[in-house]
Design an enzyme around this catalytic site. Structure first.
Site, PDB file in Angstrom:
ATOM      1  N   ASP A 113       5.141  -4.884   6.075  1.00 33.35           N
ATOM      2  CA  ASP A 113       4.636  -3.535   6.335  1.00 33.35           C
ATOM      3  C   ASP A 113       4.536  -3.300   7.832  1.00 33.35           C
ATOM      4  OD1 ASP A 113       4.384  -3.097   3.641  1.00 33.35           O
ATOM      5  OD2 ASP A 113       2.248  -3.570   3.576  1.00 33.35           O
ATOM      6  N   MET A 114       4.588  -2.039   8.228  1.00 29.61           N
ATOM      7  CA  MET A 114       4.549  -1.698   9.643  1.00 29.61           C
ATOM      8  C   MET A 114       3.326  -2.303  10.337  1.00 29.61           C
ATOM      9  SD  MET A 114       4.483   2.053  11.459  1.00 29.61           S
ATOM     10  CE  MET A 114       2.732   2.286  11.151  1.00 29.61           C
TER      11      MET A 114
END
Length: 551
Positions: A397-398
């Site tokens: 995930d970012m």
């Protein structure tokens, strides 16, 4: 007319406390003035002797919302709303009414529901019809009897065939004329067996067909009734949403159907707190200033909602309609996921002719999104055009930092992905949770199946019926004053798996610090992919890499 809905602040907000432009309803955290209004509503909801509070206490939580507004006299206060219904009622004193035209609903809804009820009853009667069960039982019995009879017949025919074969061999020593006569008789016997097999199969087929036709008549009636019910339901659904006429501050109006032209609106569209609040403000000449939505009560069994926490307007039902409803007033631009990141440089932990192991910084996407190009993949493609086939083997995930595996060739990518699919890659994540977990148990396993929340992408939700299996082992590393440091060992690789398993009430019930999607926002989400162990696709050597958590 609106005064009984408008709650004024005890002290008029200072000019500097009032936003000049309405903040986006899709922000993770509300404007301070909207939060102040929300705290006032929460205090009201907490009032033990409040009749309204008892009305809303259904044993499950609910989303509430407030909209800070300015009336034509310059007074500043807030409106209150709840999502959906409260104990079967759309109306609760002090809360704005629903968006839809109730008189229009009453003109067709009772008759439409009565028709659906009648069809459902007819379907239920047919499904429980004794004759239907009897016919099904008869068919099963006949099929078994046919199988037994045909098996016995085939066995007898095989025995006859073996006897004829032996007789033909014995006839080799018999005189020619007699041999021909007896061989002809054997051929006739063989033909008789074939006719008997065909006639027997046909006879059984006719017996079964007679009963199956009776059952098929009933089943076709069921299909027709179910199809009619589906058509009636869709038509009623569209009628219902046709009664939701949305107005905006630019003087235009549309029904909800306009915003879901390619599909049926999701159930509950227009019934969230946000559209109720904006609609009421529009209809009563109130200027929206700021909005906040929060969950009140026990967490749901599926999604991640915590008592008293603030949440942005949902994307599935509200995102298509709120921008239209707010046209005509100044509203901040909706935040773009990942657009304003200032992620650090990629750190190459390991490289050989076949792969990279990257230490991804928090705030950088693994692959490009619809609106954001900057990512690990984009940077590597720009820096290494000599590897046109490079591919990410997995993603983070970012907001997650840590180890990411990248293949330089398609063949390498395929071999490494196979290890992930077969669960032969060992991964360990480190996270800081927003609560102090009990000392016991100090470790365990979470098994909560996940699927995307269709009404609020990209959120994931727990779903035991349609979710994909998701398993995570966990272990407490340290317990601090307000947080707990844990190691996660994902046994499957579902989207947001660790984040949901941490935050969900049936998981650890403690969101990861800084996780704005499932908990409270922060400078960054404190989740780090700290170790990765896999087999090299060419050398077959077992490789293990570790990076310390930067928090």
């Amino acid at each position: 007319m609106h005064l009984h809905m408008l709650t004024l602040f005890p002290e008029t907000p200072a000019h500097g406390d009032i936003p000049a432009v309405m903040p986006s309803p899709f922000l993770n955290h509300p404007h301070p003035l909207a939060e102040r209004a929300a705290r006032m509503l929460q205090q009201r909801l907490s009032s033990a002797g409040d009749d309204m509070n008892r009305l809303l206490s259904t044993g499950t939580g609910k989303m509430f919302g407030v909209l800070v507004v300015r009336d034509q006299a310059g007074h500043i206060g807030y409106l209150s709303a709840f999502s959906g219904m409260a104990r079967g009622s759309w109306h609760v004193p002090g809360f704005v009414p629903p968006v839809f035209d109730e008189s229009l609903h009453q003109s067709f809804l009772p008759a439409g529901r009565a028709m659906l009820t009648k069809l459902t009853e007819q379907i239920s009667q047919l499904e429980s019809l004794p004759l239907r069960a009897q016919l099904g039982h008869q068919i099963s019995q006949l099929q078994q009897q046919r199988q037994d009879a045909i098996s016995a017949l085939k066995q007898r025919h095989r025995s006859n065939k073996e006897q004829r074969k032996m007789q033909r061999l014995q006839l080799q020593a018999v005189a020619c004329d007699e041999r021909e006569q007896r061989m002809a008789a054997l051929a006739l016997a063989s033909q008789h067996d074939k006719r008997e097999a065909t006639d027997t199969a046909l006879a059984w087929e006719q017996r079964l067909d007679a009963i199956q036709q009776q059952l098929e008549t009933i089943e076709q009636q069921l299909l027709d009734l179910k199809s009619s019910r589906s058509e009636q339901s869709r038509a009623l659904h569209r009628q219902v949403f046709g009664a939701y006429r949305l107005h905006n501050f630019a003087g235009r109006q549309q029904t909800i159907l306009h915003f879901f032209a390619d599909s049926t609106p999701p159930a509950g569209s227009g019934d969230c707190a946000a559209p109720k609040l904006i609609h009421y403000a529009n209809q009563h000449n109130l200027q929206p200033l700021a909005m906040a939505e929060f969950w009140w009560g026990p967490s749901p069994a599926t999604g991640i909602r915590h008592h008293g926490h603030f949440y942005p307007a949902c994307r599935g039902k509200c995102r298509p309609i709120l921008p239209f409803m707010l046209e005509g007033i100044a509203v901040e631009k909706e935040p773009c996921f990942g657009a304003a990141t200032h992620a650090g440089e990629l750190e190459i932990i390991y490289e050989d002719p076949y792969l990279w192991v990257i230490n991804k910084p928090a705030g950088l996407m693994s692959a490009p999104g619809k609106e954001v190009e900057d990512s690990v993949y984009s940077r590597l493609c720009q820096r290494h055009p000599e590897y046109p086939e490079l591919r990410l083997v997995h993603r983070l995930d970012m907001g997650t930092s840590g180890l990411l595996l990248v293949a330089k060739q398609l063949r390498t990518h395929k071999q490494l992905q196979k290890q992930f699919i077969q669960h032969r890659v060992e991964k360990c994540y480190e996270a800081l949770l927003s609560k102090v977990l009990p000392a016991e148990p100090a470790a365990g396993e979470i098994n909560l199946p996940l699927r995307v929340d269709m009404d609020d992408r990209p959120r994931q939700m727990v779903c035991h019926m349609h979710g994909k299996p998701a398993r995570t082992r966990w272990k407490i590393i340290a317990r601090e004053q307000q947080t707990t440091r844990v190691h996660f060992y994902p046994l499957t690789g579902r989207t947001h798996q660790l984040r949901v398993h941490a935050a969900h009430r049936d998981g650890l019930n403690a969101a990861i610090v800084g996780d704005g999607l499932y908990g409270d926002s922060g400078k960054r989400m404190l989740l780090h992919a700290r170790s990765l162990c896999f087999t090299h696709p060419v050398s077959r050597e077992s490789l293990t890499f570790e990076t310390a958590a930067p928090f």
